[in-house]
Structure formats: C-alpha cells, structure tokens
Enzyme design. Structure first.
Site, mmCIF file in Angstrom:
data_model
loop_
_atom_site.group_PDB
_atom_site.id
_atom_site.type_symbol
_atom_site.label_atom_id
_atom_site.label_comp_id
_atom_site.label_asym_id
_atom_site.label_seq_id
_atom_site.Cartn_x
_atom_site.Cartn_y
_atom_site.Cartn_z
ATOM 1 N N PHE A 12 0.817 -1.212 0.000
ATOM 2 C CA PHE A 12 0.000 0.000 0.000
ATOM 3 C C PHE A 12 0.856 1.268 0.000
ATOM 4 O O PHE A 12 0.844 2.054 -0.957
ATOM 5 C CB PHE A 12 -0.929 -0.038 1.210
ATOM 6 C CG PHE A 12 -1.665 1.238 1.488
ATOM 7 C CD1 PHE A 12 -2.282 1.954 0.464
ATOM 8 C CD2 PHE A 12 -1.768 1.719 2.779
ATOM 9 C CE1 PHE A 12 -2.962 3.137 0.728
ATOM 10 C CE2 PHE A 12 -2.451 2.891 3.057
ATOM 11 C CZ PHE A 12 -3.042 3.606 2.035
ATOM 12 N N ILE A 13 1.641 1.470 1.047
ATOM 13 C CA ILE A 13 2.472 2.672 1.124
ATOM 14 C C ILE A 13 3.615 2.600 0.125
ATOM 15 O O ILE A 13 3.952 3.586 -0.538
ATOM 16 C CB ILE A 13 3.002 2.876 2.557
ATOM 17 C CG1 ILE A 13 1.843 3.009 3.545
ATOM 18 C CG2 ILE A 13 3.905 4.111 2.627
ATOM 19 C CD1 ILE A 13 2.271 3.036 5.009
ATOM 20 N N ASP A 33 10.073 -7.084 -3.665
ATOM 21 C CA ASP A 33 8.870 -7.493 -2.950
ATOM 22 C C ASP A 33 8.678 -8.987 -3.148
ATOM 23 O O ASP A 33 8.793 -9.483 -4.274
ATOM 24 C CB ASP A 33 7.646 -6.723 -3.478
ATOM 25 C CG ASP A 33 6.472 -6.740 -2.515
ATOM 26 O OD1 ASP A 33 6.004 -7.846 -2.174
ATOM 27 O OD2 ASP A 33 6.030 -5.658 -2.109
ATOM 28 N N LEU A 35 5.886 -10.471 -2.744
ATOM 29 C CA LEU A 35 4.496 -10.656 -3.154
ATOM 30 C C LEU A 35 3.774 -11.629 -2.226
ATOM 31 O O LEU A 35 3.235 -12.660 -2.637
ATOM 32 C CB LEU A 35 4.399 -11.122 -4.609
ATOM 33 C CG LEU A 35 4.915 -10.119 -5.644
ATOM 34 C CD1 LEU A 35 4.776 -10.677 -7.055
ATOM 35 C CD2 LEU A 35 4.195 -8.774 -5.534
ATOM 36 N N LEU A 81 10.328 -0.602 3.355
ATOM 37 C CA LEU A 81 8.923 -0.644 3.750
ATOM 38 C C LEU A 81 8.379 -2.057 3.888
ATOM 39 O O LEU A 81 7.250 -2.236 4.345
ATOM 40 C CB LEU A 81 8.050 0.122 2.739
ATOM 41 C CG LEU A 81 8.313 1.607 2.609
ATOM 42 C CD1 LEU A 81 9.207 1.901 1.410
ATOM 43 C CD2 LEU A 81 7.004 2.382 2.476
ATOM 44 N N THR A 134 6.347 2.825 12.254
ATOM 45 C CA THR A 134 4.974 3.169 12.636
ATOM 46 C C THR A 134 4.934 3.845 13.996
ATOM 47 O O THR A 134 5.825 3.649 14.831
ATOM 48 C CB THR A 134 4.114 1.888 12.685
ATOM 49 O OG1 THR A 134 2.840 2.180 13.247
ATOM 50 C CG2 THR A 134 4.764 0.819 13.563
ATOM 51 N N ASP A 135 3.866 4.603 14.247
ATOM 52 C CA ASP A 135 3.685 5.194 15.576
ATOM 53 C C ASP A 135 3.244 4.164 16.604
ATOM 54 O O ASP A 135 3.275 4.427 17.819
ATOM 55 C CB ASP A 135 2.693 6.360 15.523
ATOM 56 C CG ASP A 135 1.297 5.974 15.053
ATOM 57 O OD1 ASP A 135 1.076 4.795 14.707
ATOM 58 O OD2 ASP A 135 0.424 6.860 15.014
ATOM 59 N N GLU A 136 2.855 2.975 16.159
ATOM 60 C CA GLU A 136 2.394 1.958 17.096
ATOM 61 C C GLU A 136 3.501 1.449 18.015
ATOM 62 O O GLU A 136 3.224 0.845 19.055
ATOM 63 C CB GLU A 136 1.737 0.798 16.348
ATOM 64 C CG GLU A 136 0.463 1.207 15.624
ATOM 65 C CD GLU A 136 -0.394 0.040 15.195
ATOM 66 O OE1 GLU A 136 -0.488 -0.947 15.962
ATOM 67 O OE2 GLU A 136 -0.976 0.113 14.108
ATOM 68 N N TYR A 160 2.742 -7.207 16.255
ATOM 69 C CA TYR A 160 3.125 -6.346 15.132
ATOM 70 C C TYR A 160 3.995 -5.191 15.596
ATOM 71 O O TYR A 160 5.108 -4.986 15.103
ATOM 72 C CB TYR A 160 1.887 -5.806 14.421
ATOM 73 C CG TYR A 160 2.169 -4.579 13.588
ATOM 74 C CD1 TYR A 160 3.097 -4.626 12.539
ATOM 75 C CD2 TYR A 160 1.544 -3.362 13.859
ATOM 76 C CE1 TYR A 160 3.385 -3.486 11.789
ATOM 77 C CE2 TYR A 160 1.819 -2.233 13.106
ATOM 78 C CZ TYR A 160 2.746 -2.298 12.073
ATOM 79 O OH TYR A 160 3.033 -1.176 11.342
ATOM 80 N N SER A 161 3.494 -4.404 16.560
ATOM 81 C CA SER A 161 4.249 -3.233 16.977
ATOM 82 C C SER A 161 5.545 -3.608 17.683
ATOM 83 O O SER A 161 6.541 -2.882 17.591
ATOM 84 C CB SER A 161 3.390 -2.332 17.867
ATOM 85 O OG SER A 161 2.896 -3.022 18.991
ATOM 86 N N LYS A 164 8.037 -4.337 14.925
ATOM 87 C CA LYS A 164 8.457 -3.080 14.290
ATOM 88 C C LYS A 164 9.388 -2.303 15.218
ATOM 89 O O LYS A 164 10.370 -1.694 14.763
ATOM 90 C CB LYS A 164 7.246 -2.232 13.913
ATOM 91 C CG LYS A 164 6.482 -2.727 12.699
ATOM 92 C CD LYS A 164 7.347 -2.759 11.437
ATOM 93 C CE LYS A 164 7.702 -1.376 10.941
ATOM 94 N NZ LYS A 164 8.453 -1.415 9.655
ATOM 95 N N ASN A 189 -1.500 6.389 11.101
ATOM 96 C CA ASN A 189 -2.306 5.526 10.239
ATOM 97 C C ASN A 189 -2.472 6.134 8.847
ATOM 98 O O ASN A 189 -2.896 7.281 8.715
ATOM 99 C CB ASN A 189 -3.688 5.320 10.852
ATOM 100 C CG ASN A 189 -3.680 4.295 11.958
ATOM 101 O OD1 ASN A 189 -2.753 4.238 12.752
ATOM 102 N ND2 ASN A 189 -4.723 3.496 12.034
ATOM 103 N N ASN A 259 -12.534 6.103 15.683
ATOM 104 C CA ASN A 259 -12.897 5.110 14.666
ATOM 105 C C ASN A 259 -14.353 5.226 14.252
ATOM 106 O O ASN A 259 -14.684 5.128 13.065
ATOM 107 C CB ASN A 259 -12.609 3.694 15.185
ATOM 108 C CG ASN A 259 -11.135 3.346 15.149
ATOM 109 O OD1 ASN A 259 -10.322 4.080 14.585
ATOM 110 N ND2 ASN A 259 -10.776 2.233 15.775
#
Length: 357
Positions: A12-13, A33, A35, A81, A134-136, A160-161, A164, A189, A259
């Site tokens: 995406f990004i 990538d 994929l 990324l 990420t900010d997470e 996940y966070s 990261k 986000n 949200n």
C-alpha cells in the site's frame, strides 16, 4: 538521478512511494517485494512500463538474492517498507511478523552494510538507508493532551508493533555500531487509494457497498491520527532527500479521529457518491455493528510532526475531509482492483513486469 531500492514496493504505502518517485522525480526505482498476500502488482500497473522502473520478486529474508540485487542495481538509496503490518494477523500468527519484520530487516541491514562498505568514498557519503516504521511502537496515549514525539519511549502492545519496534532498534544499532548511514521515520495511520481491503477504511467502504455489517471494535472510541498516503510518500521523499543521518522524523496527518467518526464519515460520503444502496438498506450507517474489542487494543495514537515541518519543511496537503473524499471516490471507480483481491485472482496476475532494465 539516483537509484532507489524500495522494499515492499508492491504494498500500500510502498506502491504510493514508487508511483510518486517515477511520476514526480527523475530517479530510477527498483522494487523488491516477495508478493505476500498484501503485495499486489496491480498497484504498480500505471508505472509498469516506465523506463526507469524494475521489479524483483525477492524475499528480504533471502540474503543471497539481496546481495545479487544490490550488486546489479547499485542503489544510492534504500527505502525499507517491507513488513507484515496487520495487528489482527499478528495476534493470530505472530511468527510471520518475527520472520519478516525482525529477521528480514536484519538480512537487509547486513546486505546493505556489506554493499555500502565496498562503495568508494564519494558514493558512501551519498548513500542512505531509510527505515519506514509506525507510531504503534510507542504504545498507548492515555493522556488526551499528549503526543508522540521522536523521543517518546517505546511501549509496543501487539506482536506487530513489538516486531516493528525491534526493527527500529536494529537499524539504529547498525548506525551506531557499523556507521551505516540511516534515517528512521514513524508514521501515523495511512489511508487512500490501493489500501488493502482488510484495513478499516477500505473494509468499511467495500462492506457498505455490499450491504454487509460494518464491524467496529467496542464503542469505536479509539483515536487515530490519519495520514493520506500520497502525503506520506511526499514526506518520505523529503526525509530521504534532506533528512539528517542518524535522525528520526515523525510523520503525521494532523487528523485525529475516533474510529466511529471515521466510519460515519465514510457512510455520509457513500450516501452522496453511491446513493443506490443494496436492497433493504435505508442508510449506510445502519450497517454499523459493535464487536468485541481485540486484545491489547491501544486507545489513542497522536503524532507530533513539528520536527519534520520545522527542519525539512513538510506538511500534509490533504485534510481528513479532502483525503477521505478522494479515497471513497477512488474505491468507487476502481472496483476491479479490489474485487480481484476479494476473489483471490490478483495473486495469479503478474502483468508482465520486467525483471530488469
């Protein structure tokens, strides 16, 4: 002209960054990538024949393949990324996040370090490894007046966070120990075109159009700072071009939203842009459904992006309202893209991408 190597460039990004580089600059780009399920070649369709574009289907855990790609393309900039990024998936199956986000970043750092050490002194000074995070990694913000800054202590809440956060630490360690020239960015986000349908905003759009429930965790009071993906791409290019080696820059959209308010905004836009609803649906907002909250769910994220504005001159161009209108409009006019993901056919498409220039 510089040579950019973008890992995760079919995501995406990553795809937004690749499109920006090839459409708005004169640089050359090679995408690396593997994929996985979130990598989609259709997101690169509009630039697949660009003379300055190349694609390599490579897993960043494959060190030999990384060495080959770097030797072949001789990058001046590596923008990392590639990552597993969906919190719910990390709760259900964390091992993939450990392998890609931690082990993969290690292999990429080592490949980059050995490549960089062999460059002549002039090219060594020009080289940069840009790690996109990420900010997470900062965890929850219980204080409604507080913001994440570049010096906020790490307190990740999910697999996940946590992975990261670990990858951020690896990148900084390779800078401190080996002198590898790095910059790190932590973003809020993202949303916008080509957003994978499992994420909140595209899921709500697609479900609403099908007359399906719009599931919201708990009361929907969780707050996020929303950043339009093309604004993020511009910020990333700003940092990799002008950022100071060894520094971290937070990238935010200045758009804190609950949200539930995000979903209500989507419903309102669909009422205007897609008034022909599925049978039996009076209002899109009637589809909103509360579901049990996920484990360890952070209540609020909010970015202080004053450093990147002050030092590098970047600010987001899109407001939440303008970016959301663009996003909903895009999903309404690009149904083929997301329908191919829903039926799985996107994984069978290869679009004739070139394996080298």
């Amino acid at each position: 002209m510089s040579q950019f190597l973008i890992t995760g460039g079919a995501g995406f990004i990553g795809s937004a960054l690749v499109r920006f580089l090839l459409q708005e600059t004169t640089h050359q780009v090679v995408v690396v990538d593997k994929l996985s399920y979130a990598g989609n070649l259709a997101s690169l369709a509009e630039i697949k024949h660009h003379p300055d574009f190349a694609f390599e289907q490579v897993d960043i855990c494959d060190r030999a393949a990384l060495d080959r790609v770097m030797a072949q393309y001789q990058p001046d900039r590596i923008m990392h990324l590639a990552a597993e990024s969906h919190v719910d998936r990390s709760i259900d199956a964390p091992i993939a996040f450990v392998e890609t986000n931690l082990v993969g970043t290690y292999h990429l750092l080592e490949a980059a370090r050995h490549y960089w050490q062999k460059l002549d002194s002039i090219r060594q000074k020009e080289f940069i490894f840009h790690h996109i995070s990420t900010d997470e990694v900062f965890g929850d913000l219980p204080d409604s007046q507080a913001f994440f800054t570049e010096s906020t202590p790490y307190a990740p809440s999910s697999p996940y966070s946590a992975t990261k956060a670990g990858s951020d630490h690896l990148v900084r360690a390779w800078h401190r120990t080996y002198g590898l020239p790095v910059v790190v960015t932590n973003c809020s986000n993202n949303y916008g075109p080509y957003h994978f349908p499992e994420k909140l905003i595209p899921l709500m759009i697609i479900n609403a159009l099908a007359g399906k429930p719009l599931p919201i965790y708990g009361d929907g009071g969780q707050i996020r700072d929303w950043l339009y993906v093309d604004d993020h791409a511009r910020a990333l290019y700003c940092v990799v071009s002008k950022g100071k080696v060894g520094e971290t820059y937070n990238i935010g959209g200045h758009n804190e939203q609950r949200n539930i308010d995000v979903v209500l905004a989507i419903c309102a836009l669909l009422e205007e842009l897609a008034p022909q609803k599925p049978a039996g649906i009076a209002h899109y907002r009637d589809l909103i459904t509360s579901v049990a909250d996920r484990p360890g769910h952070d209540q609020r994220y909010a970015i202080d992006a004053s450093k990147i504005e002050r030092e590098l001159g970047w600010r987001p161009q899109e407001s939440f309202e303008s970016g959301m209108r663009k996003t909903v409009s895009w999903f309404l006019t690009h149904r083929t893209w997301w329908q191919a993901i829903l039926d799985g056919s996107y994984r069978l498409e290869r679009l004739g991408l070139n394996d080298g220039r």
